[in-house]
Design an enzyme around this catalytic site. Structure first.
Site, PDB file in Angstrom:
ATOM      1  N   HIS A 123       0.795  -1.224   0.000  1.00 33.18           N
ATOM      2  CA  HIS A 123       0.000   0.000   0.000  1.00 33.18           C
ATOM      3  C   HIS A 123       0.834   1.284   0.000  1.00 33.18           C
ATOM      4  O   HIS A 123       0.321   2.361  -0.236  1.00 33.18           O
ATOM      5  CB  HIS A 123      -0.935   0.043   1.203  1.00 33.18           C
ATOM      6  CG  HIS A 123      -0.253   0.481   2.468  1.00 33.18           C
ATOM      7  ND1 HIS A 123       0.540  -0.356   3.201  1.00 33.18           N
ATOM      8  CD2 HIS A 123      -0.210   1.678   3.087  1.00 33.18           C
ATOM      9  CE1 HIS A 123       1.022   0.312   4.239  1.00 33.18           C
ATOM     10  NE2 HIS A 123       0.589   1.545   4.198  1.00 33.18           N
TER      11      HIS A 123
HETATM   12  C1  UD1 Z   1      -1.892   6.293   5.023  1.00 33.20           C
HETATM   13  C2  UD1 Z   1      -0.579   6.745   5.678  1.00 33.20           C
HETATM   14  C3  UD1 Z   1       0.372   5.564   5.774  1.00 33.20           C
HETATM   15  C4  UD1 Z   1      -0.282   4.388   6.475  1.00 33.20           C
HETATM   16  C5  UD1 Z   1      -1.592   4.062   5.755  1.00 33.20           C
HETATM   17  C6  UD1 Z   1      -2.320   2.920   6.419  1.00 33.20           C
HETATM   18  C7  UD1 Z   1       0.026   9.090   5.194  1.00 33.20           C
HETATM   19  C8  UD1 Z   1       0.945   9.979   4.467  1.00 33.20           C
HETATM   20  N1  UD1 Z   1       0.092   7.781   4.883  1.00 33.20           N
HETATM   21  O1  UD1 Z   1      -1.578   5.917   3.702  1.00 33.20           O
HETATM   22  O2  UD1 Z   1       1.505   5.944   6.509  1.00 33.20           O
HETATM   23  O3  UD1 Z   1       0.572   3.278   6.438  1.00 33.20           O
HETATM   24  O4  UD1 Z   1      -2.430   5.213   5.757  1.00 33.20           O
HETATM   25  O5  UD1 Z   1      -3.314   2.409   5.607  1.00 33.20           O
HETATM   26  O6  UD1 Z   1      -0.728   9.535   6.014  1.00 33.20           O
HETATM   27  N2  UD1 Z   1      -8.546   5.694  -0.033  1.00 33.20           N
HETATM   28  C9  UD1 Z   1      -9.838   5.262  -0.208  1.00 33.20           C
HETATM   29  N3  UD1 Z   1     -10.573   5.006   0.914  1.00 33.20           N
HETATM   30  C10 UD1 Z   1     -10.085   5.180   2.169  1.00 33.20           C
HETATM   31  C11 UD1 Z   1      -8.767   5.628   2.317  1.00 33.20           C
HETATM   32  C12 UD1 Z   1      -8.010   5.875   1.210  1.00 33.20           C
HETATM   33  O7  UD1 Z   1     -10.316   5.090  -1.324  1.00 33.20           O
HETATM   34  O8  UD1 Z   1     -10.832   4.904   3.126  1.00 33.20           O
HETATM   35  C13 UD1 Z   1      -7.732   5.930  -1.245  1.00 33.20           C
HETATM   36  C14 UD1 Z   1      -7.860   7.331  -1.761  1.00 33.20           C
HETATM   37  O9  UD1 Z   1      -7.903   7.269  -3.120  1.00 33.20           O
HETATM   38  C15 UD1 Z   1      -6.592   8.000  -1.333  1.00 33.20           C
HETATM   39  C16 UD1 Z   1      -5.597   6.848  -1.278  1.00 33.20           C
HETATM   40  O10 UD1 Z   1      -6.363   5.693  -0.934  1.00 33.20           O
HETATM   41  O11 UD1 Z   1      -6.216   8.999  -2.204  1.00 33.20           O
HETATM   42  C17 UD1 Z   1      -4.513   7.057  -0.257  1.00 33.20           C
HETATM   43  O12 UD1 Z   1      -5.077   7.282   1.028  1.00 33.20           O
HETATM   44  P1  UD1 Z   1      -4.294   8.137   2.162  1.00 33.20           P
HETATM   45  O13 UD1 Z   1      -5.050   8.060   3.416  1.00 33.20           O
HETATM   46  O14 UD1 Z   1      -3.931   9.460   1.640  1.00 33.20           O
HETATM   47  O15 UD1 Z   1      -2.944   7.375   2.324  1.00 33.20           O
HETATM   48  P2  UD1 Z   1      -2.696   5.838   2.571  1.00 33.20           P
HETATM   49  O16 UD1 Z   1      -2.087   5.298   1.349  1.00 33.20           O
HETATM   50  O17 UD1 Z   1      -3.896   5.117   3.112  1.00 33.20           O
END
Ligand code: UD1
Length: 372
Positions: A215
């Site tokens: 991820h």
């Molecule tokens: C975040 C943390 C990471 C952690 C991870 C755990 C930061 C910089 N990164 O990364 O350190 O290991 O969480 O999972 O804070 N999305 C969805 N639904 C959700 C959440 C995310 O569709 O419920 C998608 C969105 O398109 C989003 C992408 O995932 O743009 C990334 O989500 P984001 O929360 O920004 O970062 P993570 O990759 O989850």
């Protein structure tokens, strides 16, 4: 009358729900005892994770108190996401006026929470302080460094994390408490093994499969790395045993992008993100775990399952020193080679690097001012 210490806890992303669950539970237990003070905890959910499987499922399963504030920030570019959180957190802190703000780990929610508190001159307690990958391209590394710098209480999981802080000149307020993820693992594993139906649902048996998670931004958003990682899964799965891959939404999105044309054969089974108990159950019965997650690296260690890390460095070098984890990076041939090297029967008893499963109790005593 008992003195009350007012705390605000800020969470937003999946691993933080697990960590906050055990600390909140320890707070509840503390309040039931005959201490001179009680802790009053208010929870803020930034909304960084919002899909049911990524958020509410954890609150339900781990019995986490409902957040008093849900900031509904959701996804966006890092700066914008963090800025939105900061603005909304400031409003809540102005209203709640806590004596201490608790933040967890290294996500954008962590940094926004810490900055919000610092700007209002509220002391910060950072759980999982002192971890470093020494890779400043990772957003998490920046979040950690900045959060540690402005925290008053730094709860460190390992000896290495204490040393990292010392190198940066941070020695005040530093406590080695152990890893709250170990507390969670020990508290929920028995329930997970008893109640989770995930193996049956996926038609799997003990040691009959590998579990893989990907991820990290550096892997999920880089087509070359992603292709190379999934090629290794396909190769190893057709040769050895099925690979089960619960997909983070970020990774699912990249894999859906047809332009990338990531090769995945039928032995690699892509599934929805899982609940905490199902993950613990799947980890516990896996032959090998392959991951780029810090949490999953440690859970593999706790479950005594050999692990391959799909990154070029780790914040958890103890897992590597003990022989249970190999840093393979994202290249197919390196992952395949690492897989061939790991033999669970040769591995030594894993030393107790992560404490004794009572990190949350230690943290709560310190928050209450008993052992500062
Ligand atoms: C975040 C943390 C990471 C952690 C991870 C755990 C930061 C910089 N990164 O990364 O350190 O290991 O969480 O999972 O804070 N999305 C969805 N639904 C959700 C959440 C995310 O569709 O419920 C998608 C969105 O398109 C989003 C992408 O995932 O743009 C990334 O989500 P984001 O929360 O920004 O970062 P993570 O990759 O989850």
């Amino acid at each position: 009358m008992k003195k009350t210490v007012r705390l605000v806890t800020i969470v937003g992303a999946r691993p933080q729900f697990v960590k906050a669950a055990v600390v909140s539970r320890a707070i509840k237990n503390f309040n039931q005892q005959e201490y001179e003070c009680r802790l009053n905890e208010v929870l803020i959910h930034t909304g960084q994770h919002y899909d049911f499987n990524m958020s509410q499922a954890f609150f339900n399963q781990l019995d986490i108190p409902a957040p008093k504030y849900h900031l509904s920030v959701r996804s966006g570019p890092h700066g914008k996401q963090t800025a939105k959180m900061l603005t909304r957190i400031e409003g809540v802190l102005a209203k709640e006026r806590p004596e201490l703000v608790i933040v967890y780990g290294d996500t954008n929610s962590t940094l926004a929470g810490a900055l919000g508190a610092a700007k209002m001159k509220i002391p910060i307690a950072h759980v999982e302080a002192g971890l470093r990958s020494y890779n400043r391209h990772m957003p998490e590394e920046i979040n950690r460094i900045l959060t540690d710098r402005i925290s008053s209480l730094l709860f460190c999981p390992t000896e290495t994390s204490i040393l990292n802080l010392k190198t940066e000149g941070i020695i005040r307020g530093v406590h080695r408490v152990g890893d709250v993820m170990l507390d969670a693992f020990l508290a929920y594993r028995r329930v997970a093994l008893k109640t989770s139906g995930v193996l049956r649902a996926l038609n799997l048996e003990h040691l009959s499969y590998c579990l893989a998670t990907v991820h990290r931004q550096e892997n999920a958003d880089d087509p070359v790395r992603l292709r190379s990682i999934f090629s290794s899964f396909s190769e190893l799965a057709s040769e050895h045993c099925p690979f089960i891959v619960p997909l983070h939404p970020r990774t699912r999105k990249s894999l859906r992008d047809r332009k990338l044309s990531i090769p995945i054969n039928r032995h690699v089974r892509l599934i929805q993100p899982l609940s905490y108990l199902d993950v613990i159950a799947l980890e516990s019965h896996a032959k090998t775990i392959l991951t780029d997650s810090g949490g999953v690296q440690r859970e593999a260690y706790f479950a005594r399952v050999p692990c391959i890390t799909l990154r070029n460095e780790t914040e958890w070098p103890e897992t590597v020193e003990s022989g249970w984890n190999i840093i393979a990076g994202p290249k197919t041939e390196d992952i395949v080679r690492a897989f061939g090297k790991l033999n669970r029967t040769d591995l030594p008893e894993p030393p107790p690097y992560f404490g004794n499963g009572q990190a949350s109790e230690r943290i709560v005593e310190i928050l209450a001012g008993l052992n500062r």
